[in-house]
Design a protein around this motif. Sequence first.
Motif, short mmCIF file in Angstrom:
data_model
loop_
_atom_site.label_atom_id
_atom_site.label_comp_id
_atom_site.label_asym_id
_atom_site.label_seq_id
_atom_site.Cartn_x
_atom_site.Cartn_y
_atom_site.Cartn_z
N ARG A 1 110.01 82.02 -12.09
CA ARG A 1 109.73 80.69 -11.07
C ARG A 1 111.18 79.70 -11.36
NH1 ARG A 1 106.63 79.29 -7.44
NH2 ARG A 1 104.66 80.11 -7.14
N ALA B 1 100.47 85.72 -1.58
CA ALA B 1 100.72 85.71 -2.91
C ALA B 1 102.20 85.89 -3.29
CB ALA B 1 99.77 86.21 -3.70
N CYS B 2 102.60 87.21 -2.76
CA CYS B 2 104.05 87.37 -3.15
C CYS B 2 105.11 86.51 -2.49
CB CYS B 2 104.27 88.81 -2.60
SG CYS B 2 105.69 89.29 -3.00
N THR C 1 104.97 90.18 -7.57
CA THR C 1 104.33 88.69 -7.49
C THR C 1 104.51 88.35 -8.95
OG1 THR C 1 103.18 89.25 -5.61
CG2 THR C 1 102.49 87.34 -6.79
N HIS C 2 103.87 89.33 -9.71
CA HIS C 2 103.73 88.65 -11.30
C HIS C 2 105.19 88.41 -12.00
CE1 HIS C 2 102.35 88.21 -15.21
NE2 HIS C 2 103.19 88.98 -15.76
N ARG D 1 104.49 83.10 -1.77
CA ARG D 1 104.39 82.02 -2.53
C ARG D 1 105.14 82.11 -3.69
NH1 ARG D 1 98.98 81.70 -0.59
NH2 ARG D 1 98.12 82.71 -2.23
N SER D 2 105.07 83.47 -4.31
CA SER D 2 105.83 83.48 -5.71
C SER D 2 107.37 83.31 -5.43
CB SER D 2 105.37 84.55 -6.48
OG SER D 2 105.88 85.75 -5.78
N GLU E 1 106.89 85.40 -10.13
CA GLU E 1 106.16 83.99 -11.07
C GLU E 1 106.77 83.79 -12.41
OE1 GLU E 1 102.10 84.79 -10.49
OE2 GLU E 1 102.10 83.96 -8.11
N LYS E 2 106.76 84.72 -13.00
CA LYS E 2 107.58 84.72 -14.53
C LYS E 2 108.81 83.99 -14.44
CE LYS E 2 107.66 88.09 -17.33
NZ LYS E 2 107.37 89.38 -17.82
#
Length: 322
Positions: A316, A217-218, A309-310, A220-221, A313-314
């Motif tokens: 991106r 997930a990390c 990751t969060h 991908r972000s 994503e913010k």
Amino acid sequence: MRKIGLLIELKEGALKAANMGMITAAVKKGHELFAIMMETGMPGVRKELARFGVNHIVTVQMNRPDWHPTRWARAVVTVLKSLDIHTLMGLTSAQGKDLLPRIAAILDAPLVMDCVHVDIGKQTAKTSQYSGKTMATFHLTGETVLYGMRPNAIPAVVHPTTPHIIEQIIDVPEDSDLHVLEVVPGESDTQNLSEAHVIVSGGRGMKDKENFKILFACARSIGEAAVGASRVAVDAGWVPYAMQVGQTGTKVNPKVYIACGISGSIQHLAGMKTSGLIIAINTDANAAILAHSDYYVIGDLFDILPALTHGLEKNRGQDYRK
Ligand SMILES: Cc1cc2nc3c(=O)[nH]c(=O)nc-3n(C[C@H](O)[C@H](O)[C@H](O)COP(=O)(O)OP(=O)(O)OC[C@H]3O[C@@H](n4cnc5c(N)ncnc54)[C@H](O)[C@@H]3O)c2cc1C
């Protein structure tokens, strides 16, 4: 002036980014560069090769074009002999590791793998030794020499040219000793480790297979990031061997390497310590990896990675490869 053969690698028809650094390593006034293509690429491939400075593009058409290490090796030797090329560069990739030693053996020529620098005129190559503890510069003797470049070791520099196309039709006999029955893509759904610009790796601290999804997930972000692992994670069966970084795994050279729950054993460091920027996440303030890191966080990766990751994503859209 020297003629230099460059063994170009494609992935699903597209040029692997690592080719460009290899071309840059060979570009020098007076040298004549021959990009040797064993496969037909997508339409943009030739243009891209021209952008980085090759003088000739050699397209090889074989009676049986599918991947076969001994047949390909013999075809490359035929190309080198027909064009009177005595210097060959390739990548220290999975394919290069299979092909370059075979070519060197046929030609009875010296080969240095995993080069981070070459001086073609002086016939010297720099590579790491003793699990990365030292760097050595080798002098290659003889008329014909081969170099396997470490992917990503040399930043690519644009150097536009207008290459000539040379078409070679080669009929290589069947090899009765070696048959390729099947080519199975790796289990990892991330991009090739040795070519990745960013790698997020996990070790024993990941605790089990399921938790690797936090790393994916990390990755991908971040975007074009690969996921790697320590040998402990591979031996435990959490991830496939293709993801192992280190002395007995893949040697990587990304711009950013994020080591999560990895202590920093000498064997792991041997595979990643030349990374541009090393970031470690570890609960142990005395972990060896910290001394080799540019930044580190002392803390639990199960808290830090989701927060990272969060945050990514913010934001991106940001290009972390620069
Ligand atoms: C011949 C030979 C070849 C080898 N080749 C390789 C190789 O190619 N690659 C390789 O990696 N190893 C290789 N090894 C193995 C190597 O010696 C180490 O055993 C291995 O690298 C250790 O993996 P690790 O860092 O994941 O595990 P450990 O050394 O056990 O470290 C785990 C780390 O995770 C941290 N941690 C635990 N929980 C958390 C948490 N919740 N949050 C954050 N941090 C946490 C701990 O503090 C610790 O630092 C080789 C060994 C030999 C003998």
